[in-house]
Design a protein around this motif. Sequence first.
Motif, PDB file in Angstrom:
ATOM      1  N   GLU A   1       1.097  -1.201   0.288  1.00 51.11           N
ATOM      2  CA  GLU A   1      -0.282  -0.031   0.074  1.00 51.11           C
ATOM      3  C   GLU A   1       0.796   1.318  -0.120  1.00 51.11           C
ATOM      4  OE1 GLU A   1      -4.094   1.682   2.411  1.00 51.11           O
ATOM      5  OE2 GLU A   1      -2.504   0.191   3.404  1.00 51.11           O
ATOM      6  N   ALA A   2       1.995   1.235   0.982  1.00 52.26           N
ATOM      7  CA  ALA A   2       3.183   2.413   0.569  1.00 52.26           C
ATOM      8  C   ALA A   2       4.275   1.991   0.904  1.00 52.26           C
ATOM      9  CB  ALA A   2       2.217   3.373   1.921  1.00 52.26           C
ATOM     10  N   LYS A   3       5.111   2.912   0.471  1.00 56.31           N
ATOM     11  CA  LYS A   3       6.430   2.407   0.753  1.00 56.31           C
ATOM     12  C   LYS A   3       7.029   3.974   1.110  1.00 56.31           C
ATOM     13  CE  LYS A   3       8.431   0.531  -2.816  1.00 56.31           C
ATOM     14  NZ  LYS A   3       8.974   0.302  -4.114  1.00 56.31           N
ATOM     15  N   ARG A   4       8.285   3.911   2.042  1.00 60.82           N
ATOM     16  CA  ARG A   4       9.200   5.108   2.244  1.00 60.82           C
ATOM     17  C   ARG A   4      10.759   4.638   1.978  1.00 60.82           C
ATOM     18  NH1 ARG A   4       6.548   8.625   6.076  1.00 60.82           N
ATOM     19  NH2 ARG A   4       8.570  10.057   5.637  1.00 60.82           N
ATOM     20  N   THR A   5      11.303   5.737   1.609  1.00 60.94           N
ATOM     21  CA  THR A   5      12.902   6.253   1.708  1.00 60.94           C
ATOM     22  C   THR A   5      13.477   6.456   2.440  1.00 60.94           C
ATOM     23  OG1 THR A   5      12.114   5.907  -0.734  1.00 60.94           O
ATOM     24  CG2 THR A   5      14.572   6.174  -0.237  1.00 60.94           C
ATOM     25  N   LEU A   6      14.969   5.394   3.213  1.00 55.65           N
ATOM     26  CA  LEU A   6      15.729   6.754   3.802  1.00 55.65           C
ATOM     27  C   LEU A   6      16.778   6.641   3.197  1.00 55.65           C
ATOM     28  CD1 LEU A   6      13.429   4.872   5.711  1.00 55.65           C
ATOM     29  CD2 LEU A   6      14.729   6.529   7.451  1.00 55.65           C
ATOM     30  N   ARG A   7      18.006   8.227   3.724  1.00 51.29           N
ATOM     31  CA  ARG A   7      18.944   8.134   2.906  1.00 51.29           C
ATOM     32  C   ARG A   7      20.307   8.188   4.695  1.00 51.29           C
ATOM     33  NH1 ARG A   7      21.136  11.804  -1.090  1.00 51.29           N
ATOM     34  NH2 ARG A   7      21.240  13.496   0.654  1.00 51.29           N
ATOM     35  N   ALA A   8      20.739   7.003   4.357  1.00 50.29           N
ATOM     36  CA  ALA A   8      21.714   7.348   5.838  1.00 50.29           C
ATOM     37  C   ALA A   8      23.360   7.768   5.573  1.00 50.29           C
ATOM     38  CB  ALA A   8      21.909   6.379   6.564  1.00 50.29           C
ATOM     39  N   ALA A   9      23.905   8.516   5.962  1.00 55.39           N
ATOM     40  CA  ALA A   9      25.049   9.128   5.405  1.00 55.39           C
ATOM     41  C   ALA A   9      25.796   9.205   7.180  1.00 55.39           C
ATOM     42  CB  ALA A   9      25.239  10.509   5.378  1.00 55.39           C
ATOM     43  N   TYR A  10      26.523   7.959   6.764  1.00 51.28           N
ATOM     44  CA  TYR A  10      27.971   7.607   7.919  1.00 51.28           C
ATOM     45  C   TYR A  10      29.900   7.737   7.281  1.00 51.28           C
ATOM     46  CZ  TYR A  10      24.789   4.480   8.805  1.00 51.28           C
ATOM     47  OH  TYR A  10      23.098   3.914   9.661  1.00 51.28           O
ATOM     48  N   LYS A  11      30.011   8.719   8.217  1.00 45.86           N
ATOM     49  CA  LYS A  11      31.386   9.091   8.165  1.00 45.86           C
ATOM     50  C   LYS A  11      32.925   7.912   7.522  1.00 45.86           C
ATOM     51  CE  LYS A  11      33.653   7.534  13.070  1.00 45.86           C
ATOM     52  NZ  LYS A  11      33.760   8.298  13.908  1.00 45.86           N
ATOM     53  N   ASP A  12      32.396   6.640   7.834  1.00 43.24           N
ATOM     54  CA  ASP A  12      32.990   5.720   7.536  1.00 43.24           C
ATOM     55  C   ASP A  12      32.058   4.391   7.010  1.00 43.24           C
ATOM     56  OD1 ASP A  12      32.780   4.169   9.738  1.00 43.24           O
ATOM     57  OD2 ASP A  12      34.549   4.758  10.238  1.00 43.24           O
ATOM     58  N   THR A  13      32.734   3.264   6.110  1.00 38.82           N
ATOM     59  CA  THR A  13      32.587   1.857   5.324  1.00 38.82           C
ATOM     60  C   THR A  13      32.096   1.070   6.752  1.00 38.82           C
ATOM     61  OG1 THR A  13      33.906   1.211   4.932  1.00 38.82           O
ATOM     62  CG2 THR A  13      32.594   1.807   2.958  1.00 38.82           C
ATOM     63  N   GLU A  14      33.107   1.180   7.491  1.00 40.52           N
ATOM     64  CA  GLU A  14      32.703   0.141   9.092  1.00 40.52           C
ATOM     65  C   GLU A  14      31.811   0.511   9.964  1.00 40.52           C
ATOM     66  OE1 GLU A  14      37.104  -0.124   7.867  1.00 40.52           O
ATOM     67  OE2 GLU A  14      35.652   1.820   8.067  1.00 40.52           O
ATOM     68  N   SER A  15      31.116   1.928  10.261  1.00 40.37           N
ATOM     69  CA  SER A  15      29.720   2.440  10.581  1.00 40.37           C
ATOM     70  C   SER A  15      28.460   1.786   9.618  1.00 40.37           C
ATOM     71  CB  SER A  15      30.004   3.660  10.844  1.00 40.37           C
ATOM     72  OG  SER A  15      30.836   3.986  11.381  1.00 40.37           O
ATOM     73  N   ALA A  16      28.265   2.068   8.595  1.00 38.37           N
ATOM     74  CA  ALA A  16      27.511   1.777   7.551  1.00 38.37           C
ATOM     75  C   ALA A  16      27.202   0.078   7.331  1.00 38.37           C
ATOM     76  CB  ALA A  16      28.142   2.298   5.878  1.00 38.37           C
TER      77      ALA A  16
END
Length: 469
Positions: free
Chosen positions: A223-238
């Motif tokens: 019925e619905a969809k939501r998109t988020l974008r998360a920015a991290y200081k490094d790939t290990e954190s991501a």
Amino acid sequence: MNNSAPTATPEFLAALIQIVGEQRVRSDPADCWPYGYDNSRRHALPEWVVFALTHEEVRDLVRLCNKARVPIVPRGRGTGTTGATVPISGGLVLSLERMNRIRMLDPTNRAMVVEPGVTNQEVQIAAGQQGFFWPPDPTSAAFCTLGGNLAYNSAGPRAVKYGTPRENVLALRAVTGAGEEFRCGTYTTKGVVGYDLTRLLIGSEGTLAIITEATLRLTPLPEAKRTLRAAYKDTESAGQAVADLMSQPLTPCALELMDRQAVTLVQAQGGIELPPGTGALLMIEVDGPATAMEDAVTQLKKAAHNAGLLEIVAARTPQESKQLWAARKALSPALRTLAPKKINEDVVVPVSHLPALISGLERLAKEFAITIVNFGHAGNGNLHVNLLTDPDEPTERERTKKCLEQVFKLVLSLKGSLSGEHGVGLEKRDFVAQELDPAALNLMERLKAQFDPQGILNPQKTLPLKTST
């Protein structure tokens, strides 16, 4: 297994024409040349190209090739990246792109029956008109064929929640290398009669049988969809955030990662605003009932938060979602521009080992002085590892080869697999024995011999070559 090149006899050409008609047979090298490529940049010239329209034509063509011991390579649109449709033994390329009919759409039973030449996008459009979708959604959906999706078990971002083609195909119709036609699977979502030949054929790259029809399992559109974008200081954190997101109850319908090199590339293209010091991005999507979306976004934000998080934003409209996805969409064109002959590997590890994979890849990039750009379907632990290198330069080619060997060694040490959805083909064939033990390989070789006793179906692909050949 017979890998000897066939002889282009007038009698064989006449037999091909008798099956499909003169207009659907190509034998001139200039006409056959384009069908010797796929997206791996490898090439081999076939002696014939034939365009089939029906199951019966496929059956008769395979029987003819089996009798004459002519190699036959089934092909869709050639979007694969591993050389699986390159006819390295010559012979006949069987193009299935004109077998592109949707034979039935059955909303009541959530099923669709299609031919192998229909594109993924055409499947999605037809299903969407009835309120459904087919979960596999590779990036090349507008061009790739359903048959190719099944040949490689290609899935795309939605696999993190909805699974791969193996979980979304009910039944198949196919022809073995001996020309035997058979059906496998069921029209129901439950069924346990006999061995599961359906899942066996999916991912077999046309080496066991040629699929001529597939019954797909459809899923209702959310019925619905939501998109988020998360920015991290490094790939290990991501990477740690991916592990945390996948260990909580709410499953995203997409969870994509871009590492530092990928972020640098898209920022260089301009028009992408990210926080200063961004070293990695996560794209997160969730779908479900509209009334549950706000709570879902809150839950995902909480799971994605760690010490390395710089920013997390959630789109509220389709236009805002498109803007958030702009960074990911800009990546592939940027890579093609920067390194047209880059090596694109498709590896997968358990999600909990994703941080170790990312840090290991960064170490290998420094050790071998090769730029490595990583992105992909992090929710499945499936990364596309891009080595930006020039294979035509001898010194660089040798260094890249050694680096690639270490990449595969790293992946297997983390309980991973050498291919998540791109397949094996020629590119990874010689590494397969590092992942599979001798007993398993022996069983697979015997299965191949049962399905294809003359060894004519897509020869020299998927399984390691025997030392005696």
